[in-house]
Scaffold this motif. Structure first.
Motif, PDB file in Angstrom:
ATOM      1  N   ILE A 150       0.785  -1.263  -0.308  1.00 51.73           N
ATOM      2  CA  ILE A 150      -0.049   0.279   0.607  1.00 51.73           C
ATOM      3  C   ILE A 150       0.522   1.213   0.074  1.00 51.73           C
ATOM      4  CG2 ILE A 150      -0.226  -0.360   2.536  1.00 51.73           C
ATOM      5  CD1 ILE A 150      -3.094   1.117   1.878  1.00 51.73           C
ATOM      6  N   ILE A 151       0.190   2.203  -0.679  1.00 52.85           N
ATOM      7  CA  ILE A 151       1.492   3.508  -1.595  1.00 52.85           C
ATOM      8  C   ILE A 151       0.490   4.674  -1.047  1.00 52.85           C
ATOM      9  CG2 ILE A 151       2.921   4.159  -2.971  1.00 52.85           C
ATOM     10  CD1 ILE A 151       3.613   1.087  -2.309  1.00 52.85           C
ATOM     11  N   ALA A 187      -2.130  -3.048  -9.084  1.00 50.99           N
ATOM     12  CA  ALA A 187      -0.833  -3.988  -8.426  1.00 50.99           C
ATOM     13  C   ALA A 187      -0.754  -3.918  -6.967  1.00 50.99           C
ATOM     14  CB  ALA A 187      -0.066  -4.213  -9.390  1.00 50.99           C
ATOM     15  N   SER A 188      -0.727  -2.415  -6.518  1.00 54.52           N
ATOM     16  CA  SER A 188      -0.494  -1.999  -5.078  1.00 54.52           C
ATOM     17  C   SER A 188      -1.630  -1.539  -5.043  1.00 54.52           C
ATOM     18  CB  SER A 188       0.498  -1.511  -4.917  1.00 54.52           C
ATOM     19  OG  SER A 188       1.324  -1.367  -5.447  1.00 54.52           O
ATOM     20  N   ASN A 197      -8.612   2.340  -9.344  1.00 56.06           N
ATOM     21  CA  ASN A 197      -8.199   2.085  -7.904  1.00 56.06           C
ATOM     22  C   ASN A 197      -7.821   2.581  -6.809  1.00 56.06           C
ATOM     23  OD1 ASN A 197      -8.832  -0.943  -9.067  1.00 56.06           O
ATOM     24  ND2 ASN A 197      -7.558  -0.270 -10.635  1.00 56.06           N
ATOM     25  N   ILE A 198      -7.818   3.991  -7.480  1.00 54.85           N
ATOM     26  CA  ILE A 198      -7.142   4.890  -6.168  1.00 54.85           C
ATOM     27  C   ILE A 198      -8.221   5.203  -5.208  1.00 54.85           C
ATOM     28  CG2 ILE A 198      -5.406   6.719  -5.893  1.00 54.85           C
ATOM     29  CD1 ILE A 198      -4.896   6.712  -9.056  1.00 54.85           C
ATOM     30  N   VAL A 202       4.495   4.286  -6.486  1.00 55.79           N
ATOM     31  CA  VAL A 202       3.827   3.541  -6.985  1.00 55.79           C
ATOM     32  C   VAL A 202       4.182   2.241  -7.786  1.00 55.79           C
ATOM     33  CG1 VAL A 202       1.038   2.897  -8.142  1.00 55.79           C
ATOM     34  CG2 VAL A 202       1.625   5.083  -6.874  1.00 55.79           C
ATOM     35  N   ASN A 203       4.911   2.237  -8.778  1.00 59.60           N
ATOM     36  CA  ASN A 203       5.079   1.352 -10.427  1.00 59.60           C
ATOM     37  C   ASN A 203       6.190   0.547  -8.779  1.00 59.60           C
ATOM     38  OD1 ASN A 203       2.658   0.975 -11.479  1.00 59.60           O
ATOM     39  ND2 ASN A 203       3.636   3.348 -12.001  1.00 59.60           N
ATOM     40  N   SER A 204       6.841   1.238  -8.335  1.00 61.32           N
ATOM     41  CA  SER A 204       8.909   0.171  -7.807  1.00 61.32           C
ATOM     42  C   SER A 204       8.011  -1.137  -6.514  1.00 61.32           C
ATOM     43  CB  SER A 204       9.522   0.923  -7.492  1.00 61.32           C
ATOM     44  OG  SER A 204       8.782   1.562  -6.294  1.00 61.32           O
TER      45      SER A 204
END
Ligand code: PGA
Length: 247
Positions: free
Chosen positions: A5-6, A34-35, A57-58, A245-247
């Motif tokens: 979770i970011i 994905a997260s 999804n946010i 977010v994408n890491s």
């Protein structure tokens, strides 16, 4: 497996029109699912964020709330108000609130309980000052903050909560904790949750790292076994947030 979770903590930045512009820039890039991703925006930007992020999804979060439902608390916002708007998360006990607005472990506990009973997910912040770290009392301090925050919280509610480990010396300073320091502290918090509740709760709860997270350091931090994502301040206001977010 815990889902990462970011969360972006915008702090006191962005007017509603500026918020709309930033959300337009970020939303498609942060929307893979994905997260879990949360934008914690100022109160006055909540309705803009909720409108613009509908169907994505946010999720939207607030940065604080009062522990009473209503009453004579001029200037405050309550959990039912946030819930009715469609807000899903709320940051509780950020170190800036503790330092500048006199929040204590006891008020933090009241807010955590209120948020959970209203159906909001608290992002509970804990963390030590540089002096406390140098004195070697980081783990004692984290134990105290965590134990008091979860007083009278059921295991089921605790499992839903997100904890953010935020060393105060790393917030807004560009001085990030090393992967190992952050891992050690997040593992210590998980052990404390395990002391209070059963291991299943400790294993279910998500623990973020926060403090100068950037596109450059996020990957290393998020790869640590007890770090389940990040609470991101400065870098959440830039395109970098999508990279984080994408890491
Ligand atoms: P920072 O802030 O990323 O700017 O250090 C983190 C926070 O205060 O949540």
């Amino acid at each position: 497996m815990r889902k990462k979770i970011i969360a972006g903590n915008w702090k006191m930045n962005k007017t509603p029109s500026e918020a709309a512009a930033l959300i337009h820039d970020l939303k498609d890039k942060c929307n893979s699912g994905a997260s879990d991703v949360v934008f914690c925006v100022p109160y006055v930007d909540l309705s803009t964020a909720l409108d613009l992020l509908k169907g994505t999804n946010i999720a939207v979060g607030a940065q604080n709330m009062h522990f009473e439902d209503s009453g004579a608390f001029t200037g405050e916002i309550s959990a039912p108000m946030l819930k009715e708007m469609g807000v899903r998360y709320v940051i509780i006990g950020h170190s800036e609130r503790r330092e500048y607005f006199a929040e204590t472990d006891v008020t933090v506990n009241k807010k955590v309980k209120k948020a959970l009973s209203a159906g909001l997910i608290p992002i509970l912040c804990v963390g030590e000052t540089l002096t406390q770290r140098e004195q070697g009392i980081t783990v004692d301090l984290l134990r105290q903050q965590t134990r008091i925050a979860f007083l009278d919280v059921t295991a089921a509610d605790a499992a839903k909560t997100v904890v953010a480990y935020e060393p105060i010396w790393a917030i807004g300073t560009g001085k990030v904790a090393t992967d190992e320091q952050a891992q050690e502290a997040c593992a210590a918090i998980r052990r404390v949750i395990g002391e209070i509740y059963a291991q299943a709760t400790a294993q279910a709860i998500r623990i973020q790292y926060g403090g100068s997270v950037s596109a450059a350091n996020a990957k290393g931090l998020f790869a640590m076994p007890d770090i389940d994502g990040g609470l991101v301040g400065g870098a959440s206001l830039k395109a970098d947030f999508a990279q984080i977010v994408n890491s």
